[in-house]
Design an enzyme around this catalytic site. Structure first.
Site, short mmCIF file in Angstrom:
data_model
loop_
_atom_site.label_atom_id
_atom_site.label_comp_id
_atom_site.label_asym_id
_atom_site.label_seq_id
_atom_site.Cartn_x
_atom_site.Cartn_y
_atom_site.Cartn_z
N GLY A 47 0.85 -1.20 0.00
CA GLY A 47 0.00 0.00 0.00
C GLY A 47 0.88 1.24 0.00
N GLY A 51 -0.99 8.20 0.94
CA GLY A 51 -1.31 8.28 2.37
C GLY A 51 -0.18 7.79 3.26
N GLU A 74 -2.41 0.61 -8.81
CA GLU A 74 -2.60 1.91 -9.46
C GLU A 74 -2.76 1.73 -10.97
OE1 GLU A 74 -3.11 4.50 -7.73
OE2 GLU A 74 -2.47 3.77 -5.76
N LEU A 138 -2.65 -1.17 3.56
CA LEU A 138 -3.66 -1.25 2.49
C LEU A 138 -4.97 -0.61 2.94
CD1 LEU A 138 -3.61 -4.84 0.97
CD2 LEU A 138 -2.65 -2.75 0.04
N TYR A 224 -6.99 2.80 13.16
CA TYR A 224 -7.56 4.06 13.63
C TYR A 224 -8.60 3.74 14.70
CZ TYR A 224 -9.74 8.67 13.59
OH TYR A 224 -10.22 9.90 13.97
N TYR A 234 -16.90 4.33 12.87
CA TYR A 234 -15.56 3.75 12.73
C TYR A 234 -15.33 2.60 13.73
CZ TYR A 234 -11.03 3.29 10.76
OH TYR A 234 -9.94 2.77 10.10
N VAL A 273 -6.12 13.35 5.64
CA VAL A 273 -6.88 13.33 4.39
C VAL A 273 -6.17 12.38 3.43
CG1 VAL A 273 -7.77 14.69 2.47
CG2 VAL A 273 -7.54 15.73 4.75
P1 NAD Z 1 -4.72 5.40 0.88
O1 NAD Z 1 -6.01 5.31 0.15
O2 NAD Z 1 -3.97 6.68 0.83
O3 NAD Z 1 -3.71 4.25 0.37
C1 NAD Z 1 -4.13 2.93 0.20
C2 NAD Z 1 -3.05 2.12 -0.49
O4 NAD Z 1 -3.54 0.80 -0.70
C3 NAD Z 1 -2.64 2.65 -1.87
O5 NAD Z 1 -1.24 2.49 -2.04
C4 NAD Z 1 -3.36 1.71 -2.84
O6 NAD Z 1 -2.75 1.57 -4.11
C5 NAD Z 1 -3.25 0.42 -2.04
N1 NAD Z 1 -4.19 -0.61 -2.46
C6 NAD Z 1 -5.55 -0.61 -2.42
N2 NAD Z 1 -6.03 -1.78 -2.87
C7 NAD Z 1 -4.95 -2.54 -3.21
C8 NAD Z 1 -4.79 -3.85 -3.73
N3 NAD Z 1 -5.83 -4.65 -3.99
N4 NAD Z 1 -3.53 -4.28 -3.98
C9 NAD Z 1 -2.45 -3.51 -3.74
N5 NAD Z 1 -2.55 -2.27 -3.21
C10 NAD Z 1 -3.78 -1.80 -2.95
O7 NAD Z 1 -5.03 4.94 2.38
P2 NAD Z 1 -4.55 5.49 3.83
O8 NAD Z 1 -5.58 6.43 4.32
O9 NAD Z 1 -3.13 5.85 3.82
O10 NAD Z 1 -4.75 4.15 4.69
C11 NAD Z 1 -3.73 3.21 4.86
C12 NAD Z 1 -3.94 2.46 6.17
O11 NAD Z 1 -3.89 3.39 7.25
C13 NAD Z 1 -5.31 1.78 6.25
O12 NAD Z 1 -5.17 0.54 6.90
C14 NAD Z 1 -6.12 2.74 7.11
O13 NAD Z 1 -7.16 2.09 7.81
C15 NAD Z 1 -5.04 3.23 8.05
N6 NAD Z 1 -5.36 4.53 8.71
C16 NAD Z 1 -5.78 5.60 7.97
C17 NAD Z 1 -6.10 6.79 8.62
C18 NAD Z 1 -6.56 8.01 7.84
O14 NAD Z 1 -7.04 8.97 8.46
N7 NAD Z 1 -6.40 8.04 6.53
C19 NAD Z 1 -5.97 6.89 10.00
C20 NAD Z 1 -5.47 5.80 10.72
C21 NAD Z 1 -5.18 4.61 10.06
#
Ligand code: NAD
Length: 391
Positions: A47, A51, A74, A138, A224, A234, A273
């Site tokens: 992933g 983010g 992607e 992811l 989260y 959530y 975000v």
């Molecule tokens: P994001 O959407 O920015 O990134 C998601 C990533 O997953 C991307 O690189 C995408 O290409 C990859 N991805 C999706 N489906 C895929 C697949 N089938 N195969 C390979 N790659 C795949 O997401 P984010 O917000 O950075 O979230 C990442 C993690 O952090 C998640 O587990 C989320 O729950 C956790 N998180 C997010 C937040 C927040 O506020 N955004 C807060 C705490 C925890």
């Protein structure tokens, strides 16, 4: 072509190659500006393209100086259509690594598929031998189970009763009341199938079987919890159930790593975000208020600042607290009582007319566009840009 943002609901269907490069380089500069980070030498980030995953790859690659392998899903560009932002981010990451003579290889495909997993494991063994860090970051809407073929589609919903709540229409900037229907048991099960911990375990099993994990190896998955304001959608909702399964997986993986002296942990992070978080009902309104309050109280952090701190103080330091489940807690600033009391006070009164006074919706919008490479300082958006840039 002149590339402009084209927003559909909560995603932008275009991305700007120069802006994505600027976004990656800005994050690299933050990490390098904070000085060398003792830690990983060889890291795998699942992933990696946006983010927290992208920030983690940057912290490992440019803070620790690690060789990195990234996995993401992607879309590449064509002459008429831009790539997804993550595709440009990956190319920008690889260029920055190459400039510093550092190994970086990216696999674009379905991380849930055994076939891609096998290719990545082979690349680790052939190119860098072993990894000492795996970041599992992811966020996906669907998963086809690699062994049973079952297709899971996640549903981001409350459990139990329907939820009447405020939300923000991010296209119009309007605060509205909505009712979110509760998930069925099948939807909750499917969400665990996509966002739970089984796939993380499959990765570790494949790497262990190939002898691709170094002694002292560690792995982290991101989670989260958030405050009471987002709890029903959530942590007490379908996503929370999936994240509880990730907690389960962390314990199971740590047991399997005993012979290596390794460990698996969940790190609980702050709200940022991202493509994933913008899609969760309620969260954009919560974030808009939260960012304003944290900014006013001097505790706001960007995504890369947050991950840099996680690496320095948590993964490779003993500063971050751990909770009763052994999770690393990087979210204390967001959950501080002074912050949450003020966010709650504003939440109760916020509407379309006063959102500009109470919340940073403009910051939310700006950060949302930046995710897709728009609105970055120093980028000429009037330039005739080539969507194939980077390919
Ligand atoms: P994001 O959407 O920015 O990134 C998601 C990533 O997953 C991307 O690189 C995408 O290409 C990859 N991805 C999706 N489906 C895929 C697949 N089938 N195969 C390979 N790659 C795949 O997401 P984010 O917000 O950075 O979230 C990442 C993690 O952090 C998640 O587990 C989320 O729950 C956790 N998180 C997010 C937040 C927040 O506020 N955004 C807060 C705490 C925890």
């Amino acid at each position: 072509m002149i590339i402009q943002p084209r927003i559909r609901g909560f995603i932008c269907t275009t991305a700007h190659p120069d802006g994505c490069r600027a976004n990656v380089n800005r994050q690299v500069a933050v990490v390098e500006g904070r000085g060398a980070l003792p830690g990983s030498k060889n890291a795998l980030v699942i992933g990696c393209s946006g983010g927290f995953g992208l920030a983690s790859r940057i912290a490992a690659g440019f803070g620790c100086g690690a060789a990195t392998i990234g996995v993401s899903f992607e879309r590449e560009p064509s002459a008429k259509r831009t790539a997804t932002a993550g595709w440009y981010n990956n190319r920008a990451f690889e260029s920055a690594a190459a400039e510093r003579g550092r190994y970086a290889r990216t696999f674009d495909g379905d991380a849930f598929a055994d076939e891609l997993r096998a290719r990545v494991v082979d690349a680790i063994v052939e190119d860098i031998g072993t990894i000492d860090l795996l970041v599992y970051s992811l966020a996906a809407p669907v998963r086809t189970h690699p062994r049973t073929g079952e297709r899971f589609r996640s549903a981001i919903k409350p459990l139990g009763n329907p939820l009447a709540v405020k939300t923000l229409d991010i296209n119009r900037g309007e605060v509205r009341d909505i009712v979110l229907e509760a998930a069925s048991e099948a939807e909750a099960h499917a969400t665990v199938g996509v966002m739970g911990g089984e796939d993380w375990e499959f990765w570790i099993d494949a790497l262990l079987a190939a002898g691709a994990l170094a002694p002292g190896f560690q792995t982290v998955a991101y989670s989260y919890l958030g405050s009471d304001l987002t709890a029903r959608i959530y942590r007490e909702g379908t996503l929370g159930r999936a994240k509880a399964d990730v907690d389960r997986a962390a314990s199971a993986i740590t047991k399997r790593l005993a012979d290596l002296g390794g460990r698996a942990r969940v790190a609980v992070l702050k709200a940022i975000v991202s493509q994933a978080s913008a899609a969760i009902p309620v969260v954009p309104l919560y974030m808009s208020i939260l960012f304003r309050v944290m900014r006013e109280q001097g505790s706001h952090e960007s995504c890369i600042e947050h991950i840099d701190r996680l690496f320095r103080d948590g993964l490779y330091g003993e500063v971050l607290p751990r909770d009763e489940w052994g999770r690393l807690r990087a979210d204390a600033r967001e959950l501080a009582e002074t912050v949450q009391t003020e966010v709650k006070r504003r939440w109760d009164v916020v509407d379309t007319t006063n959102i500009g006074d109470l919340a940073d919706f403009d910051v939310f919008q700006r950060e949302f566009l930046e995710v897709f490479g728009f609105g970055l300082p120093g980028v000429d958006y009037e330039r005739d840009a080539d969507p194939l840039d980077g390919s």
